[in-house]
Scaffold this motif. Structure first.
Motif, PDB file in Angstrom:
ATOM      1  N   ILE A  58       0.569  -1.197  -0.024  1.00 45.06           N
ATOM      2  CA  ILE A  58      -0.092  -0.077   0.060  1.00 45.06           C
ATOM      3  C   ILE A  58       0.849   1.315   0.231  1.00 45.06           C
ATOM      4  O   ILE A  58       0.773   2.086  -0.613  1.00 45.06           O
ATOM      5  N   ASP A  59       2.069   1.249   0.863  1.00 46.33           N
ATOM      6  CA  ASP A  59       2.846   2.200   0.890  1.00 46.33           C
ATOM      7  C   ASP A  59       3.532   2.584  -0.661  1.00 46.33           C
ATOM      8  O   ASP A  59       3.515   3.958  -1.018  1.00 46.33           O
ATOM      9  N   HIS A  60       3.733   1.488  -1.415  1.00 44.08           N
ATOM     10  CA  HIS A  60       4.435   1.666  -2.331  1.00 44.08           C
ATOM     11  C   HIS A  60       3.514   2.275  -3.554  1.00 44.08           C
ATOM     12  O   HIS A  60       3.993   2.858  -4.299  1.00 44.08           O
ATOM     13  N   ALA A  61       2.248   1.747  -3.539  1.00 41.55           N
ATOM     14  CA  ALA A  61       1.041   2.407  -4.204  1.00 41.55           C
ATOM     15  C   ALA A  61       1.101   3.871  -4.109  1.00 41.55           C
ATOM     16  O   ALA A  61       0.988   4.614  -4.989  1.00 41.55           O
ATOM     17  N   VAL A  62       0.977   4.469  -2.720  1.00 38.71           N
ATOM     18  CA  VAL A  62       1.037   5.779  -2.541  1.00 38.71           C
ATOM     19  C   VAL A  62       2.052   6.448  -3.334  1.00 38.71           C
ATOM     20  O   VAL A  62       1.777   7.569  -3.622  1.00 38.71           O
ATOM     21  N   ARG A  63       3.051   5.984  -2.935  1.00 34.77           N
ATOM     22  CA  ARG A  63       4.505   6.688  -3.557  1.00 34.77           C
ATOM     23  C   ARG A  63       4.474   6.554  -4.979  1.00 34.77           C
ATOM     24  O   ARG A  63       4.794   7.529  -5.611  1.00 34.77           O
ATOM     25  N   MET A  64       3.896   5.581  -5.532  1.00 33.53           N
ATOM     26  CA  MET A  64       3.985   5.555  -7.064  1.00 33.53           C
ATOM     27  C   MET A  64       2.985   6.710  -7.617  1.00 33.53           C
ATOM     28  O   MET A  64       2.929   7.257  -8.716  1.00 33.53           O
ATOM     29  N   LEU A  65       1.770   6.881  -6.770  1.00 34.21           N
ATOM     30  CA  LEU A  65       0.732   7.770  -7.156  1.00 34.21           C
ATOM     31  C   LEU A  65       1.338   9.336  -7.067  1.00 34.21           C
ATOM     32  O   LEU A  65       1.103  10.246  -7.620  1.00 34.21           O
ATOM     33  N   MET A  66       2.201   9.471  -5.937  1.00 36.88           N
ATOM     34  CA  MET A  66       2.832  10.914  -6.023  1.00 36.88           C
ATOM     35  C   MET A  66       3.974  10.910  -7.065  1.00 36.88           C
ATOM     36  O   MET A  66       4.073  12.174  -7.253  1.00 36.88           O
ATOM     37  N   LEU A 116      -4.967  12.408  -6.608  1.00 31.40           N
ATOM     38  CA  LEU A 116      -4.374  12.511  -5.322  1.00 31.40           C
ATOM     39  C   LEU A 116      -3.885  14.028  -5.199  1.00 31.40           C
ATOM     40  O   LEU A 116      -3.704  14.155  -4.007  1.00 31.40           O
ATOM     41  N   GLN A 117      -3.570  14.643  -6.169  1.00 32.18           N
ATOM     42  CA  GLN A 117      -3.158  16.030  -6.100  1.00 32.18           C
ATOM     43  C   GLN A 117      -4.125  16.817  -5.469  1.00 32.18           C
ATOM     44  O   GLN A 117      -3.946  17.848  -4.728  1.00 32.18           O
ATOM     45  N   LYS A 174       2.128  15.178   3.411  1.00 29.09           N
ATOM     46  CA  LYS A 174       1.984  16.396   4.122  1.00 29.09           C
ATOM     47  C   LYS A 174       2.477  17.400   3.213  1.00 29.09           C
ATOM     48  O   LYS A 174       2.027  18.726   3.353  1.00 29.09           O
ATOM     49  N   GLU A 175       3.583  17.246   2.706  1.00 25.09           N
ATOM     50  CA  GLU A 175       4.361  18.365   2.037  1.00 25.09           C
ATOM     51  C   GLU A 175       3.625  18.690   0.679  1.00 25.09           C
ATOM     52  O   GLU A 175       3.736  19.892   0.271  1.00 25.09           O
ATOM     53  N   MET A 176       3.091  17.587   0.003  1.00 20.73           N
ATOM     54  CA  MET A 176       2.285  17.631  -1.201  1.00 20.73           C
ATOM     55  C   MET A 176       1.068  18.219  -0.754  1.00 20.73           C
ATOM     56  O   MET A 176       0.328  19.107  -1.673  1.00 20.73           O
TER      57      MET A 176
END
Length: 288
Positions: A58-66, A116-117, A174-176
């Motif tokens: 799930i973490d990898h998925a979030v990072r790929m979306l970012m 996500l943005q 949070k930064e995004m």
């Protein structure tokens, strides 16, 4: 006399209404509640990678979306007999035709990355602390896709690993999106294939990890696990496999989401949309 543990719906320092953009990632709760939001016409994106179970995937998925440009097809795409599969995705993405397979993944990745943005609320549901590493590529996978098990190492994540990885991801989110609210849940679905005792240990690890990630300012916990395991403590609320919640239990969880997150105006609008859906889905008994 009391015959059940009546757990009140928690309240949060923010509310969800029809101006809120909602994304859900993870295990079955994300699918079920995502469908609820979708049926009632919220601005929602649910499981763009399909159902995901372990916190690392799930973490990898979030990072790929970012950062969708970092999605490494050579590392994640794999030809399994006649099917193309992705180790980052659920089996529903698998296809025989590579062009169809690739285009579908590219399209959904791009759309979800854009969504996500502007997401306001991100629901993350952990399903199990067990994950599988594909040995030839030294890669933790989201799905094994029925590839022979001797090609995988089975790993039980620990609290420290989950918290360390997710703390970095939360910081990046949070930064995004400084105003983003992240709601963690733990799936109440038992992974009996892991073994009953192992499943209990797995859920305990997830609950402990989430406890360390929650700050009740940006990150929160929604007790879907407790609602089913402690409140609806009866097999009549389960499907035939005795693991997944049935329709009645899912409806109960939907009510708790409504009580926890919706404004009174949103609750009324949801009721109206539900009535409209019944009207549009109505089939006359007789046709002239």
């Amino acid at each position: 006399m009391l015959f059940r543990s009546n757990i009140p719906a928690p309240q949060y320092p923010f509310k969800i209404d029809y101006s809120t953009s909602i994304m859900l990632l993870g295990s079955c709760f994300s699918d079920n509640i995502g469908n609820y939001f979708h049926r009632h016409r919220f601005d929602v994106c649910s499981n763009p990678f399909g159902v995901l179970f372990n916190p690392i995937s799930i973490d990898h998925a979030v990072r790929m979306l970012m950062h969708p440009e970092t999605f490494d097809k050579d590392r994640y795409f794999y030809k399994n007999r006649d099917l193309w599969v992705s180790f980052a995705h659920h089996g529903r993405f698998s296809r025989e035709n590579f062009e169809v397979f690739e285009n579908n993944i590219d399209t959904q990745l791009a759309e979800a990355a854009e969504f996500l943005q502007h997401t306001d609320c991100l629901f993350i549901t952990f399903g199990t602390a067990f994950c599988y590493k594909f040995i030839p590529r030294d890669l933790i996978v989201s799905n094994c896709h029925k590839i022979p098990n001797h090609q995988f190492d089975r790993i039980r994540l620990d609290v420290k690993k989950i918290v360390s990885q997710w703390n970095n991801t939360i910081k990046a989110l949070k930064e995004m999106r400084p105003d983003l609210k992240i709601i963690f849940t733990v799936s109440p679905v038992r992974h009996v294939g892991d073994g009953m005792h192992e499943n209990t240990l797995s859920k305990s690890i997830l609950l402990l990890a989430v406890e360390k990630l929650v700050d009740n300012e940006t990150t929160f916990y929604f007790p879907s696990f407790e609602f089913l395991i402690d409140d609806l403590r009866d097999y009549r609320f389960y499907a035939k496999d005795l693991c997944h919640p049935n329709d009645l239990a899912i409806e109960y969880l939907e009510e708790k989401v409504s009580e926890s997150f919706f404004t009174p105006q949103t609750i009324e609008r949801v009721r109206q949309v539900g009535q409209e859906n019944k009207f549009f889905n109505h089939r006359p008994l007789r046709r002239e």
